[in-house]
Write an enzyme that holds these catalytic residues in place. Sequence first.
Site, PDB file in Angstrom:
ATOM      1  N   HIS A 148       0.824  -1.216   0.000  1.00  0.00           N
ATOM      2  CA  HIS A 148       0.000   0.000   0.000  1.00  0.00           C
ATOM      3  C   HIS A 148       0.853   1.259   0.000  1.00  0.00           C
ATOM      4  CE1 HIS A 148       0.003   1.508   4.255  1.00  0.00           C
ATOM      5  NE2 HIS A 148       0.092   0.250   4.616  1.00  0.00           N
ATOM      6  N   ASP A 156       5.868   3.062   7.131  1.00  0.00           N
ATOM      7  CA  ASP A 156       4.582   2.389   6.949  1.00  0.00           C
ATOM      8  C   ASP A 156       3.792   3.172   5.896  1.00  0.00           C
ATOM      9  OD1 ASP A 156       2.175   1.054   7.179  1.00  0.00           O
ATOM     10  OD2 ASP A 156       1.677   1.892   9.139  1.00  0.00           O
ATOM     11  N   GLU A 185      -5.260   1.731   2.192  1.00  0.00           N
ATOM     12  CA  GLU A 185      -5.144   0.634   3.159  1.00  0.00           C
ATOM     13  C   GLU A 185      -5.400   1.123   4.570  1.00  0.00           C
ATOM     14  OE1 GLU A 185      -3.019  -2.038   6.075  1.00  0.00           O
ATOM     15  OE2 GLU A 185      -2.787   0.102   5.682  1.00  0.00           O
ATOM     16  N   GLU A 186      -4.905   2.319   4.883  1.00  0.00           N
ATOM     17  CA  GLU A 186      -4.975   2.817   6.256  1.00  0.00           C
ATOM     18  C   GLU A 186      -6.395   3.128   6.722  1.00  0.00           C
ATOM     19  OE1 GLU A 186      -2.690   2.746   8.333  1.00  0.00           O
ATOM     20  OE2 GLU A 186      -0.749   2.831   7.318  1.00  0.00           O
ATOM     21  N   ASP A 222       4.071  -5.367   4.424  1.00  0.00           N
ATOM     22  CA  ASP A 222       3.757  -4.244   5.299  1.00  0.00           C
ATOM     23  C   ASP A 222       4.784  -4.183   6.430  1.00  0.00           C
ATOM     24  OD1 ASP A 222       2.291  -2.111   6.443  1.00  0.00           O
ATOM     25  OD2 ASP A 222       0.391  -3.076   5.983  1.00  0.00           O
ATOM     26  N   HIS A 274       3.474   4.656  13.282  1.00  0.00           N
ATOM     27  CA  HIS A 274       2.498   5.745  13.173  1.00  0.00           C
ATOM     28  C   HIS A 274       2.969   7.000  13.895  1.00  0.00           C
ATOM     29  CE1 HIS A 274      -1.402   3.614  11.651  1.00  0.00           C
ATOM     30  NE2 HIS A 274      -0.308   3.212  11.001  1.00  0.00           N
TER      31      HIS A 274
END
Length: 345
Positions: free
Chosen positions: A64, A175, A209-210, A232, A320
């Site tokens: 992603h 990410d 995706e998130e 991922d 994140h």
Amino acid sequence: MNIDLLKRLCETPGVPGHEHRVRDLIAREAADLFDTIETDVMGSLVCTRKGEGENPERIVLACHMDEIGFLVSHVSDKGFVHVSPVGGFDPRNLFSRRVLVCTDEGDYRGIMMAEGKPVHISAPEDRKKVPEPTDFFIDLGLGAAAKDKVRVGDFVVMDEPLVEMGERIVSKALDNRIACWLGLEIVRKLLADGRSHKCQLTVAFTVQEEVGLRGARTVAYDLKPHIGIGIDTTLACDTPGVPERDKTTELGAGFGLHMKDNSFIADGALVREFEAVAKEEGIASQRTILAGGGMDGASLQQAASGARAIGIVVGTRYIHTVCEMIDRRDLLAARDVLAAFLSRH
């Protein structure tokens, strides 16, 4: 290791629904690596290398492109920009951050702050409160002029450069730009080593995706893979304050075989096959289970008539946040095992 590519991927802004800049970068890099490159209706970049025979095994890798960020929800008369999150944030990590507000006409650097009084005039109980992500605002330093430059729906990302710290790499958006890097570098590894594959290999650089594994779902319905591999990051909580049983992965201990999260359970035969390939090639690996979250492998597994699926992941500390950290040896291990696996199919 092609660190320049990873740096460009991480520093190119792209949140859910606004991945076009990342897609354009990848499309340029992928031009000489794949037989066909297409963009689907949702915006995922679908890159395919043809297989052998009339009905080759179809293997899809989902990588992603989106990073967590914000969409502008309001601009005040004084030029303060308010935002709505797209992706999961811990608001404790948002205080006093430098951000980039991205518009069709240009990008503007700003500062993200929380609403309320500054330290010198706030009460002790005020300083204990943790605001919600929607309680933050952005100051562009433009005053009221910001209202003419920024519109509702423009997107916002954190504004930090990639840095190398020994074997460790730190950046916002690892990410999941590490997966975008892997999607390209796996093919380069196959070509450099003179390895071929019989399968029809598709690397899908997916969108959104998130916010719910959305792009991978449409890709899976279209391609109907026999094997789906979600690529991922995952947690590396090998840090102070986290119980040993919750560390998930350990930096420097190899790529992760992602076996379970809230979205899917990996195919057992694929887990064993990847472990056998890793052992044969001398590549370090670690099994991983994530207590929450989800990944694109679930969409590949569950769409249409279904597919055998697994996740190949790279452990990441401080996920994140603007200082996500990976170990380059784990990233290269993921590249090498995927290339070796594909050369056997």
